[in-house]
Design a protein around this motif. Structure first.
Motif, PDB file in Angstrom:
ATOM      1  N   ILE A   1       0.856  -1.183   0.000  1.00 50.17           N
ATOM      2  CA  ILE A   1       0.000   0.000   0.000  1.00 50.17           C
ATOM      3  C   ILE A   1       0.892   1.232   0.000  1.00 50.17           C
ATOM      4  CG2 ILE A   1      -1.754   1.275   1.270  1.00 50.17           C
ATOM      5  CD1 ILE A   1      -2.686  -1.360   2.465  1.00 50.17           C
ATOM      6  N   LEU A   2       0.779   2.005  -1.055  1.00 52.32           N
ATOM      7  CA  LEU A   2       1.592   3.208  -1.198  1.00 52.32           C
ATOM      8  C   LEU A   2       0.737   4.418  -0.871  1.00 52.32           C
ATOM      9  CD1 LEU A   2       3.449   2.386  -4.532  1.00 52.32           C
ATOM     10  CD2 LEU A   2       4.250   2.019  -2.190  1.00 52.32           C
ATOM     11  N   LYS A   3       1.206   5.245   0.053  1.00 48.08           N
ATOM     12  CA  LYS A   3       0.477   6.446   0.440  1.00 48.08           C
ATOM     13  C   LYS A   3       1.211   7.680  -0.083  1.00 48.08           C
ATOM     14  CE  LYS A   3      -1.570   4.563   4.673  1.00 48.08           C
ATOM     15  NZ  LYS A   3      -1.726   4.755   6.141  1.00 48.08           N
ATOM     16  N   ALA A   4       0.452   8.538  -0.779  1.00 52.70           N
ATOM     17  CA  ALA A   4       1.043   9.767  -1.301  1.00 52.70           C
ATOM     18  C   ALA A   4       1.313  10.729  -0.153  1.00 52.70           C
ATOM     19  CB  ALA A   4       0.104  10.414  -2.313  1.00 52.70           C
ATOM     20  N   PRO A   5       2.416  11.429  -0.195  1.00 51.98           N
ATOM     21  CA  PRO A   5       2.702  12.390   0.874  1.00 51.98           C
ATOM     22  C   PRO A   5       1.670  13.514   0.888  1.00 51.98           C
ATOM     23  CG  PRO A   5       4.220  12.676  -0.964  1.00 51.98           C
ATOM     24  CD  PRO A   5       3.441  11.422  -1.239  1.00 51.98           C
ATOM     25  N   ALA A   6       1.383  14.036   2.066  1.00 50.18           N
ATOM     26  CA  ALA A   6       0.427  15.134   2.184  1.00 50.18           C
ATOM     27  C   ALA A   6       0.953  16.356   1.443  1.00 50.18           C
ATOM     28  CB  ALA A   6       0.197  15.474   3.651  1.00 50.18           C
ATOM     29  N   PRO A   7       0.083  17.036   0.671  1.00 45.09           N
ATOM     30  CA  PRO A   7       0.559  18.211  -0.067  1.00 45.09           C
ATOM     31  C   PRO A   7       1.013  19.307   0.876  1.00 45.09           C
ATOM     32  CG  PRO A   7      -1.848  18.067  -0.105  1.00 45.09           C
ATOM     33  CD  PRO A   7      -1.340  16.785   0.486  1.00 45.09           C
ATOM     34  N   LYS A   8       2.076  19.978   0.492  1.00 43.05           N
ATOM     35  CA  LYS A   8       2.606  21.050   1.314  1.00 43.05           C
ATOM     36  C   LYS A   8       1.693  22.262   1.233  1.00 43.05           C
ATOM     37  CE  LYS A   8       6.682  23.977   1.969  1.00 43.05           C
ATOM     38  NZ  LYS A   8       8.040  24.319   1.459  1.00 43.05           N
ATOM     39  N   ARG A   9       1.363  22.850   2.366  1.00 39.96           N
ATOM     40  CA  ARG A   9       0.496  24.019   2.390  1.00 39.96           C
ATOM     41  C   ARG A   9       1.250  25.230   1.870  1.00 39.96           C
ATOM     42  NH1 ARG A   9      -0.261  28.307   5.330  1.00 39.96           N
ATOM     43  NH2 ARG A   9      -2.341  29.253   5.492  1.00 39.96           N
TER      44      ARG A   9
END
Length: 235
Positions: A52-60
């Protein structure tokens, strides 16, 4: 050796080997922790499954932009909210200049003045255009902004009922193309400058009117917003 004797020896050897195997398994189970065995069993069961690959949270980004502004620009975002309980916002360089959280937003036309050279806010104020005669005070506030200033304007609730002609002329003189079209409770946002020329390509102004037949807020217009990046050195 007799055939019977050979069979007996084979049976005894098989029994001895079985006892040794059972005892070895017993010792192994006692020496290895149960957690390790459980983990190993879980790992075996999951062999072949896709990871399961999780995309990193987008930088604000500053002022909640979708994409970052270049380092040599100022980020801004203006929002005139729709609905009775929606508040206007003026954000500049990720600082909320006017809004509900800062406690300085009010009914009418809200204005923030920023020193273009330093990027620091110098003054904020709102002018009620539903009650009282505040057009003159707003004109004085706008004219008090020194040269090389950025001016940000947003409506909250009603910004049109008592907006006088001379005030419209002042805002129109700053480049507004919609101030004469503003109506009761129109959502309106506008960015301009004194003593410098803003690039033509940046978002400067937007307006939306109350239309009960189309807007999701009964008697209130939908929100409008503009955002962009102002170069720190303009022509």
């Amino acid at each position: 050796m007799r055939p019977g004797t050979t069979g007996t020896l084979k049976a005894v050897f098989f029994l001895f080997a079985s006892i040794c195997a059972w005892y070895s398994g017993y010792l192994l189970a006692e020496l290895i922790p149960e957690v390790s065995l459980s983990s190993a069993a879980y790992s075996i069961r999951n062999i072949g499954e896709r990871p399961i690959l999780k995309a990193p949270a987008p930088k604000r980004q500053k002022c909640d932009h979708w994409t970052p502004c270049p380092s040599d620009t100022y980020a801004y975002r203006l929002l005139s909210r729709g609905g009775r309980d929606k508040y206007a916002k003026i954000c500049f360089e990720d600082e909320l200049l006017i809004g509900e959280k800062t406690g300085n937003v009010g009914r009418g036309i809200n204005i923030a003045i920023v020193n273009y050279m330093t990027g620091k806010v110098t003054a904020t104020q709102y002018f009620d255009m539903f009650e009282g005669d505040n057009s003159g005070q707003m004109i004085n506030f706008i004219q008090s902004a020194p040269s090389k200033s950025l001016l940000f304007m947003v409506t909250h609730d009603d910004g049109a009922s008592r907006l006088k002609e001379d005030a419209k002329k002042v805002i129109e003189g700053l480049g507004s193309k919609h101030i004469r079209n503003i109506q009761f409770r129109s959502s309106w946002v506008f960015v301009t400058a004194k003593g410098l020329q803003l690039p033509e390509e940046i978002q400067r102004e937007s307006i939306n009117h109350s239309d009960s037949a189309r807007n999701r807020y009964s008697g209130w217009p939908a929100e409008v917003q503009i955002e962009g990046c102002i170069p720190k050195k303009t022509s």
